[in-house]
Design an enzyme around this catalytic site. Sequence first.
Site, short mmCIF file in Angstrom:
data_model
loop_
_atom_site.label_atom_id
_atom_site.label_comp_id
_atom_site.label_asym_id
_atom_site.label_seq_id
_atom_site.Cartn_x
_atom_site.Cartn_y
_atom_site.Cartn_z
N ASP A 72 0.77 -1.20 -0.04
CA ASP A 72 0.05 0.03 -0.20
C ASP A 72 0.98 1.24 -0.18
O ASP A 72 1.97 1.04 -0.11
CB ASP A 72 -0.93 0.19 1.40
CG ASP A 72 -0.42 -0.30 2.51
OD1 ASP A 72 0.92 -0.37 2.69
OD2 ASP A 72 -0.84 -0.66 3.32
N ASN A 141 -7.77 -1.68 14.26
CA ASN A 141 -9.39 -2.09 13.98
C ASN A 141 -9.35 -3.18 12.78
O ASN A 141 -10.33 -3.32 12.40
CB ASN A 141 -9.95 -0.94 13.11
CG ASN A 141 -9.17 -0.70 11.86
OD1 ASN A 141 -8.28 -1.10 11.60
ND2 ASN A 141 -9.52 0.49 11.33
N HIS A 143 -7.55 -3.93 10.19
CA HIS A 143 -7.10 -3.88 8.70
C HIS A 143 -5.93 -4.39 8.34
O HIS A 143 -5.14 -4.86 8.98
CB HIS A 143 -7.24 -2.20 8.12
CG HIS A 143 -5.87 -1.47 8.58
ND1 HIS A 143 -5.99 -0.17 9.39
CD2 HIS A 143 -4.47 -1.77 8.61
CE1 HIS A 143 -4.80 0.15 9.70
NE2 HIS A 143 -3.91 -0.75 9.49
N GLU A 148 -9.85 -1.11 5.18
CA GLU A 148 -10.42 -1.04 6.56
C GLU A 148 -11.66 -1.66 6.72
O GLU A 148 -12.16 -2.40 5.49
CB GLU A 148 -10.70 0.51 6.66
CG GLU A 148 -9.54 1.55 6.35
CD GLU A 148 -8.81 1.85 7.65
OE1 GLU A 148 -8.66 0.75 8.35
OE2 GLU A 148 -8.33 2.89 7.81
C1 F6R Z 1 1.23 -0.79 6.09
C2 F6R Z 1 -0.14 -1.80 6.47
C3 F6R Z 1 -0.78 -1.83 7.61
C4 F6R Z 1 -0.02 -2.10 8.85
C5 F6R Z 1 -0.97 -1.73 10.05
C6 F6R Z 1 -0.22 -1.88 11.32
O1 F6R Z 1 1.97 -1.09 5.01
O2 F6R Z 1 -0.42 -2.33 5.41
O3 F6R Z 1 -1.87 -2.59 7.51
O4 F6R Z 1 0.62 -3.26 8.85
O5 F6R Z 1 -1.30 -0.42 10.12
O6 F6R Z 1 1.06 -0.95 11.55
P1 F6R Z 1 1.66 -1.12 12.74
O7 F6R Z 1 2.69 -2.17 12.47
O8 F6R Z 1 2.56 0.17 12.53
O9 F6R Z 1 1.03 -1.34 14.12
#
Ligand code: F6R
Length: 261
Positions: A72, A141, A143, A148
């Site tokens: 992403d 949440n 995702h 989301e």
């Molecule tokens: C980022 C991504 C997100 C993160 C998620 C957890 O490339 O795909 O899904 O993996 O937001 O983020 P952290 O590891 O910072 O808690």
Amino acid sequence: MTISTMELLVLPDRRQGAKLVASMIVEAIRLTPAQRLGLATGGSLEPVYKALATTVARGQLPLSALHCYLLDEYVGLPPDHPARYRNVIEEQVVRPLRLDSSQVHGPDVTAADLSLACDEYEAQLHADGGIDLQLLGIGTNGHIGFNEPGSPRGSRTRVARLTEQTRADNARFFGGRHPDVEALVPREVVTEGIATILDARRIVLVAWGENKAAVVRACLEGPVTEAVPASLLRTHPSVTVVVDPAAATLLARETIDRAGV
Ligand code: F6R
């Protein structure tokens, strides 16, 4: 829809968990040097990439045929912004592993027609043969990528909007003590869809710390639902979830009993 039991590994701490995931990546590259690796970004993956750099520095690993694909990306950040995922991967993966930047692919978030750029990225993933090993973190949440809650199971790479919760969670990567740091986090992103993620041959999801305990439980033990995108991983035949004890605190006894270390 077949529901499978995901493999769960509870490691004594995140350092050892990260080391284990790094060794899985190294093993995959050894077996298939032309490995297509799907890369998530964020706090959970950072120790994994650090451990990978250390492991790679120690041994001889053929990396010239490796190709990496961004999961992403934010829309609207200047090209040199440090929170841009392309730049994060450049710093955490490309430089330490001495890859060439051309070995990393991602959607063109500067394109005038973003929706076309998403379709082109999806087509590239397909043409290149698909992701062999996809690394994932998990949002508080539920995702995965930036899918989301409510994202359709059949979704593909597309422009999406972040929830306020995710923007607040990610504010830590933007501007330190800026008084209104959340305002700096873009609302718009491009993300691989759930179906795109589920196309990967193998998936490894990592989660560390107490603030992921509730969502880890929802992912592993709750209903399989688009309301918790990570729970949809239970429709994939080859997913490994690697957590530390803090992220495992809310799991049921039976779940822990079947977990490996
Ligand atoms: C980022 C991504 C997100 C993160 C998620 C957890 O490339 O795909 O899904 O993996 O937001 O983020 P952290 O590891 O910072 O808690």
